[in-house]
Design an enzyme around this catalytic site. Structure first.
Site, PDB file in Angstrom:
ATOM      1  N   PRO A 104       5.561 -24.930  -3.940  1.00  0.00           N
ATOM      2  CA  PRO A 104       5.948 -24.357  -5.235  1.00  0.00           C
ATOM      3  C   PRO A 104       5.595 -25.309  -6.383  1.00  0.00           C
ATOM      4  CG  PRO A 104       7.863 -24.558  -3.753  1.00  0.00           C
ATOM      5  CD  PRO A 104       6.688 -25.119  -3.030  1.00  0.00           C
ATOM      6  N   GLY A 108       9.280 -30.401  -7.932  1.00  0.00           N
ATOM      7  CA  GLY A 108       9.648 -31.700  -7.350  1.00  0.00           C
ATOM      8  C   GLY A 108       9.083 -31.932  -5.969  1.00  0.00           C
ATOM      9  N   SER A 111       3.463 -30.773  -5.986  1.00  0.00           N
ATOM     10  CA  SER A 111       2.372 -29.786  -5.876  1.00  0.00           C
ATOM     11  C   SER A 111       1.074 -30.285  -6.527  1.00  0.00           C
ATOM     12  CB  SER A 111       2.789 -28.457  -6.493  1.00  0.00           C
ATOM     13  OG  SER A 111       3.085 -28.641  -7.865  1.00  0.00           O
ATOM     14  N   ALA A 113       0.015 -33.419  -7.171  1.00  0.00           N
ATOM     15  CA  ALA A 113      -0.603 -34.536  -6.436  1.00  0.00           C
ATOM     16  C   ALA A 113      -1.197 -34.048  -5.114  1.00  0.00           C
ATOM     17  CB  ALA A 113       0.427 -35.638  -6.183  1.00  0.00           C
ATOM     18  N   ASP A 155       4.182 -40.110  -6.326  1.00  0.00           N
ATOM     19  CA  ASP A 155       3.742 -38.859  -5.687  1.00  0.00           C
ATOM     20  C   ASP A 155       2.372 -39.025  -5.027  1.00  0.00           C
ATOM     21  OD1 ASP A 155       6.007 -37.770  -6.759  1.00  0.00           O
ATOM     22  OD2 ASP A 155       5.021 -36.004  -7.595  1.00  0.00           O
TER      23      ASP A 155
HETATM   24  O1  PMV Z   1       6.831 -34.978  -9.399  1.00  0.00           O
HETATM   25  P1  PMV Z   1       8.301 -34.966  -9.251  1.00  0.00           P
HETATM   26  O2  PMV Z   1       8.985 -33.904 -10.032  1.00  0.00           O
HETATM   27  O3  PMV Z   1       8.752 -35.091  -7.843  1.00  0.00           O
HETATM   28  O4  PMV Z   1       8.872 -36.306  -9.988  1.00  0.00           O
HETATM   29  C1  PMV Z   1       8.304 -37.542  -9.815  1.00  0.00           C
HETATM   30  C2  PMV Z   1       9.343 -38.575  -9.866  1.00  0.00           C
HETATM   31  C3  PMV Z   1       9.725 -39.159 -11.218  1.00  0.00           C
HETATM   32  O5  PMV Z   1      10.386 -40.393 -10.914  1.00  0.00           O
HETATM   33  C4  PMV Z   1      10.703 -38.250 -11.951  1.00  0.00           C
HETATM   34  C5  PMV Z   1       8.531 -39.421 -12.114  1.00  0.00           C
HETATM   35  C6  PMV Z   1       7.609 -40.505 -11.598  1.00  0.00           C
HETATM   36  O6  PMV Z   1       6.472 -40.550 -12.081  1.00  0.00           O
HETATM   37  O7  PMV Z   1       7.996 -41.327 -10.752  1.00  0.00           O
END
Ligand code: PMV
Length: 319
Positions: A104, A108, A111, A113, A155
């Site tokens: 999705p 979080g 997706s 990356a 990520d």
């Molecule tokens: O991509 P997400 O939504 O899983 O968030 C990444 C994690 C954060 O710490 C919020 C941002 C980051 O660049 O580390």
């Protein structure tokens, strides 16, 4: 480079969750992230019509564009251009690069990356060039900058390495063996929430009140160290209270929301040992740690669905 006649090439990349430490990781604290293989982005290279150049086809979002003509800020076209340059694919070949994903978007699970990783891997495979995870992660980081503004790099690292990582910004990722595999439930609020917004809001909060935010980041860092020790000792039950506190700290940073808080409470009331939001927040996913009993897993998953989760995945970490 002599270009090989292209057959077809396919490559995939998993999703990910952050177990502990999101947001504070942007400010130099450690974080723990793990791949989630039940969801995948898959890229396929196939020959295109003569003269078409490199075409990026994104049927999930109804997009089809020539990589050479895409705007510079298009994250996936950008990563394709960088990979093509590295692979000496100049001029760009007449290939169609099709991406499909079950991850999705903006929830979080990494997706963006994962999509970029699958594309880079597929291009490398199509040219018969082995590409180490460090190199894939470095290329994908460039697309993360376009998605997120100031990504920590977590990520692209966990997804390119496809293994649990102990991550500290600007340091090489440390291998992170999981002594005893454990299950987490991943409950999707169904709310898409761009990470760039919550990262930007945390930055504004930190600029307005650095002492308060630094205390929050500091405490998150302590929880991440405690979680690492618990995982290394195989003391999985100890993770529950650490997850609960990490959730409260994220809420204090302003990145939770009513739906995530409802799911967090629901998971706890249904018997989860702990639960927290995972990733950027204000939507996306909640992760919950069930007791080891199969019955508990089913009961907590059902309760999460009743409380509004649009999907609930059970993922075994460290298997
Ligand atoms: O991509 P997400 O939504 O899983 O968030 C990444 C994690 C954060 O710490 C919020 C941002 C980051 O660049 O580390």
């Amino acid at each position: 480079m002599e270009r090989r006649a292209l057959e077809h090439a396919t490559a995939s990349a998993p999703g990910k969750i952050i177990l502990f430490g999101e947001h504070a990781v942007v400010y130099g604290k450690p974080a723990i992230a793990v791949p989630v293989t039940q969801v995948q982005a898959t890229a396929t290279v196939s020959p295109g019509p003569v003269g078409c150049g490199l075409i990026l086809h994104l049927p999930d979002v109804g997009e089809r564009l020539a990589v050479a003509e895409a705007p510079p800020e298009h994250p996936l076209a950008h990563v394709c251009r960088l990979a093509a340059r590295l692979l000496a694919l100049q001029p760009l070949p007449d290939w169609v690069l099709t991406l499909r994903s079950t991850i999705p978007i903006a929830s979080g699970l990494g997706s963006g990356a994962a999509a970029a990783t699958a594309l880079v891997r597929a291009l490398a495979r199509a040219t018969g060039t082995p590409m180490p995870a460090t190199q894939v992660a470095a290329l994908v980081y460039e697309s993360e900058i376009l998605y997120h503004g100031t990504p920590s790099g977590i990520d692209n690292t966990v997804i390119a390495y496809e293994q649990p990582v102990w991550f500290v910004r600007n340091q090489p990722p440390a291998p992170f063996p999981i002594q005893r595999p454990f299950v987490v439930l991943i409950a999707d609020t169904g709310l898409a929430s761009p990470t760039s917004t919550t990262v930007g809001d945390v930055r504004s909060g930190w600029q307005a009140d650095p002492r308060r935010y630094e205390a929050l980041f500091e405490r998150v860092g302590q929880l991440v160290y405690a979680a690492r020790q618990a995982i290394e000792l195989g003391n999985i039950g100890a993770l529950g209270p650490l997850m609960d506190e990490n959730h409260q700290l994220l809420a204090a940073m302003g990145v939770s929301c009513r739906e995530l808080n409802v799911l967090q409470r629901t998971a706890k009331d249904a018997g989860a040992l702990g639960a927290k939001l995972s990733g950027g927040g204000r939507g996306g996913n909640l992760i919950a740690l069930p007791p080891e009993d199969e019955g508990d897993i089913g009961r907590i998953a059902a309760a999460l669905r009743r409380s509004g989760a649009v999907s609930v995945l059970a993922s075994t970490i460290g298997a």
